[in-house]
Scaffold this active site. Structure first.
Site, PDB file in Angstrom:
ATOM      1  N   ASP A  17       0.845  -1.196   0.000  1.00 36.99           N
ATOM      2  CA  ASP A  17       0.000   0.000   0.000  1.00 36.99           C
ATOM      3  C   ASP A  17       0.879   1.245   0.000  1.00 36.99           C
ATOM      4  O   ASP A  17       1.031   1.928   1.018  1.00 36.99           O
ATOM      5  CB  ASP A  17      -0.932  -0.018   1.224  1.00 36.99           C
ATOM      6  CG  ASP A  17      -1.956  -1.135   1.152  1.00 36.99           C
ATOM      7  OD1 ASP A  17      -2.363  -1.502   0.026  1.00 36.99           O
ATOM      8  OD2 ASP A  17      -2.365  -1.643   2.211  1.00 36.99           O
ATOM      9  N   ASP A  66      -5.964  -7.451  -5.008  1.00 32.27           N
ATOM     10  CA  ASP A  66      -7.113  -7.101  -4.159  1.00 32.27           C
ATOM     11  C   ASP A  66      -7.947  -6.058  -4.896  1.00 32.27           C
ATOM     12  O   ASP A  66      -7.897  -4.868  -4.609  1.00 32.27           O
ATOM     13  CB  ASP A  66      -6.604  -6.567  -2.811  1.00 32.27           C
ATOM     14  CG  ASP A  66      -7.708  -6.487  -1.777  1.00 32.27           C
ATOM     15  OD1 ASP A  66      -8.837  -6.946  -2.057  1.00 32.27           O
ATOM     16  OD2 ASP A  66      -7.447  -5.958  -0.687  1.00 32.27           O
ATOM     17  N   LYS A  68     -11.418  -6.491  -5.556  1.00 34.03           N
ATOM     18  CA  LYS A  68     -12.808  -6.524  -5.070  1.00 34.03           C
ATOM     19  C   LYS A  68     -13.814  -6.340  -6.200  1.00 34.03           C
ATOM     20  O   LYS A  68     -14.550  -5.349  -6.274  1.00 34.03           O
ATOM     21  CB  LYS A  68     -13.025  -5.474  -3.976  1.00 34.03           C
ATOM     22  CG  LYS A  68     -12.156  -5.715  -2.743  1.00 34.03           C
ATOM     23  CD  LYS A  68     -12.453  -4.740  -1.623  1.00 34.03           C
ATOM     24  CE  LYS A  68     -11.633  -5.014  -0.384  1.00 34.03           C
ATOM     25  NZ  LYS A  68     -10.214  -4.639  -0.487  1.00 34.03           N
ATOM     26  N   ASP A  73     -22.822 -10.301 -14.183  1.00 37.12           N
ATOM     27  CA  ASP A  73     -22.180 -11.621 -14.209  1.00 37.12           C
ATOM     28  C   ASP A  73     -21.174 -11.778 -15.348  1.00 37.12           C
ATOM     29  O   ASP A  73     -20.063 -12.248 -15.146  1.00 37.12           O
ATOM     30  CB  ASP A  73     -23.248 -12.728 -14.329  1.00 37.12           C
ATOM     31  CG  ASP A  73     -24.182 -12.732 -13.132  1.00 37.12           C
ATOM     32  OD1 ASP A  73     -23.960 -11.927 -12.201  1.00 37.12           O
ATOM     33  OD2 ASP A  73     -25.140 -13.522 -13.140  1.00 37.12           O
ATOM     34  N   THR A  75     -19.460  -9.597 -17.007  1.00 35.15           N
ATOM     35  CA  THR A  75     -18.254  -8.779 -16.833  1.00 35.15           C
ATOM     36  C   THR A  75     -17.333  -9.398 -15.793  1.00 35.15           C
ATOM     37  O   THR A  75     -16.113  -9.462 -15.978  1.00 35.15           O
ATOM     38  CB  THR A  75     -18.660  -7.341 -16.434  1.00 35.15           C
ATOM     39  OG1 THR A  75     -19.531  -6.838 -17.439  1.00 35.15           O
ATOM     40  CG2 THR A  75     -17.454  -6.435 -16.316  1.00 35.15           C
ATOM     41  N   ARG A 182      -1.832  -7.567  14.014  1.00 35.24           N
ATOM     42  CA  ARG A 182      -0.821  -6.680  14.599  1.00 35.24           C
ATOM     43  C   ARG A 182       0.016  -7.441  15.613  1.00 35.24           C
ATOM     44  O   ARG A 182      -0.543  -8.006  16.573  1.00 35.24           O
ATOM     45  CB  ARG A 182      -1.490  -5.497  15.318  1.00 35.24           C
ATOM     46  CG  ARG A 182      -2.118  -4.471  14.387  1.00 35.24           C
ATOM     47  CD  ARG A 182      -1.037  -3.742  13.608  1.00 35.24           C
ATOM     48  NE  ARG A 182      -1.532  -2.731  12.707  1.00 35.24           N
ATOM     49  CZ  ARG A 182      -1.868  -2.933  11.424  1.00 35.24           C
ATOM     50  NH1 ARG A 182      -1.795  -4.146  10.909  1.00 35.24           N
ATOM     51  NH2 ARG A 182      -2.244  -1.934  10.667  1.00 35.24           N
ATOM     52  N   GLY A 211       0.410  -5.271   7.228  1.00 35.01           N
ATOM     53  CA  GLY A 211       1.073  -4.287   6.379  1.00 35.01           C
ATOM     54  C   GLY A 211       1.961  -3.308   7.104  1.00 35.01           C
ATOM     55  O   GLY A 211       3.177  -3.504   7.207  1.00 35.01           O
ATOM     56  N   ARG A 212       1.370  -2.252   7.648  1.00 30.97           N
ATOM     57  CA  ARG A 212       2.157  -1.131   8.160  1.00 30.97           C
ATOM     58  C   ARG A 212       3.168  -1.487   9.251  1.00 30.97           C
ATOM     59  O   ARG A 212       4.246  -0.874   9.279  1.00 30.97           O
ATOM     60  CB  ARG A 212       1.220   0.009   8.576  1.00 30.97           C
ATOM     61  CG  ARG A 212       0.667   0.720   7.344  1.00 30.97           C
ATOM     62  CD  ARG A 212      -0.541   1.550   7.639  1.00 30.97           C
ATOM     63  NE  ARG A 212      -1.710   0.720   7.912  1.00 30.97           N
ATOM     64  CZ  ARG A 212      -2.921   1.210   8.204  1.00 30.97           C
ATOM     65  NH1 ARG A 212      -3.092   2.515   8.265  1.00 30.97           N
ATOM     66  NH2 ARG A 212      -3.937   0.400   8.406  1.00 30.97           N
TER      67      ARG A 212
HETATM   68  O1  C5P Z   1      -1.409  -1.947   7.061  1.00 25.37           O
HETATM   69  P1  C5P Z   1      -2.497  -2.933   7.385  1.00 25.37           P
HETATM   70  O2  C5P Z   1      -1.971  -4.203   8.006  1.00 25.37           O
HETATM   71  O3  C5P Z   1      -3.610  -2.323   8.206  1.00 25.37           O
HETATM   72  O4  C5P Z   1      -3.103  -3.341   5.958  1.00 25.37           O
HETATM   73  C1  C5P Z   1      -4.257  -4.142   5.833  1.00 25.37           C
HETATM   74  C2  C5P Z   1      -4.552  -4.404   4.382  1.00 25.37           C
HETATM   75  O5  C5P Z   1      -5.670  -5.271   4.281  1.00 25.37           O
HETATM   76  C3  C5P Z   1      -4.883  -3.173   3.560  1.00 25.37           C
HETATM   77  O6  C5P Z   1      -4.354  -3.398   2.252  1.00 25.37           O
HETATM   78  C4  C5P Z   1      -6.389  -3.147   3.518  1.00 25.37           C
HETATM   79  O7  C5P Z   1      -6.886  -2.572   2.335  1.00 25.37           O
HETATM   80  C5  C5P Z   1      -6.710  -4.651   3.545  1.00 25.37           C
HETATM   81  N1  C5P Z   1      -8.024  -4.982   4.107  1.00 25.37           N
HETATM   82  C6  C5P Z   1      -8.374  -4.675   5.410  1.00 25.37           C
HETATM   83  N2  C5P Z   1      -9.614  -5.022   5.886  1.00 25.37           N
HETATM   84  C7  C5P Z   1     -10.494  -5.654   5.102  1.00 25.37           C
HETATM   85  C8  C5P Z   1     -10.153  -5.982   3.784  1.00 25.37           C
HETATM   86  C9  C5P Z   1      -8.892  -5.635   3.311  1.00 25.37           C
HETATM   87  O8  C5P Z   1      -7.565  -4.108   6.151  1.00 25.37           O
HETATM   88  N3  C5P Z   1     -11.658  -6.011   5.592  1.00 25.37           N
END
Ligand code: C5P
Length: 235
Positions: A17, A66, A68, A73, A75, A182, A211-212
């Protein structure tokens, strides 16, 4: 074809991201060997992320697009057909039963895991009601998980807090992908309902999106490895 992960590293999904492909490429280089799947979401898709996703797949990486999908249908079916040709491993579809059946029809035996997005974790009961549904968010998640399995989807995206109930409800084969992970002691950022990697594994999650805590760390490889080791310890 089973998309169940074999190793602890296989289970770690790192979302790229970031605003540019250059930054994403640097993160991939820094985290090699410590991450199983790279996830490319909407932010990067609108900044050259689709050719980059193909580049990663050609280089042998597992890529999670990702995107979404949600449309009529035909398409959706044709979109899945093209995404399969891009060499992706995972792709997300909004978990409407008809839409998921269309996505499955577009698979044509391709080696691509279709994931149903049950209810976005940013939505609560009030948001679900405002969108016109009579059920609670949690009941909608459950009925969509059952519908995903019935449609022949490979798995679903859900909160780690829902994983254990959905595992019981949807059976052992459906792949559960959980964001909102986390490591203990790290910031939750804007995630409201987080779980540690170990707890997510104990709840029955197959793939953990984190992610972060990794992309924002000074040493990203070490941060990814720590998450992976927490996953390994819980298996
Ligand atoms: O940085 P972080 O761990 O919060 O990133 C979570 C990732 O998962 C992001 O790319 C976010 O778009 C995705 N995501 C989410 N919750 C959802 C679906 C997707 O956090 N329900």
């Amino acid at each position: 074809m089973s998309f169940k992960p074999a190793t602890a590293t296989d289970r770690l999904v790192l979302p790229l991201d970031v605003p540019t492909v250059e930054e994403a490429r640097a993160i991939v280089a820094e985290t090699q060997g410590a991450v199983g799947v790279y996830k490319i979401g909407m932010q990067l898709q609108f900044a050259g992320g689709l050719p980059f996703a193909e580049e990663l797949a050609r280089a042998g990486q597992k890529v999670f697009l990702d995107v979404k999908l949600f449309d009529i249908d035909n398409t959706v079916e044709q979109a899945v057909r093209n995404i399969a040709k891009m060499g992706m491993t995972f792709v997300t579809i909004h978990a409407y039963p008809k839409t998921m059946r269309a996505a499955v029809a577009g698979l044509d035996g391709a080696d691509l895991c279709l994931l149903g997005v049950t209810v976005l974790t940013s939505m609560d009961d009030e948001d679900v009601k405002a969108a016109g549904y009579a059920e609670t968010a949690s009941d909608l998640v459950k009925s969509r998980a059952v519908a995903a399995r019935a449609a022949g989807m490979g798995g679903i995206v859900c909160s780690p807090r829902e994983a254990s109930e959905l595992r019981t409800l949807a059976g052992p084969d459906l792949v559960l992908v959980t964001p909102g992970v986390r490591p203990a002691g790290s910031s939750a950022d804007d995630q409201k309902r987080v779980m540690t990697p170990g707890d997510a594994i104990h709840a029955g999650s197959d793939y953990l999106v984190c992610g972060r805590p990794i992309t924002g760390a000074p040493d990203r490889h070490a941060a990814a490895k720590r998450v992976m080791e927490e996953i390994a310890a819980a298996l």
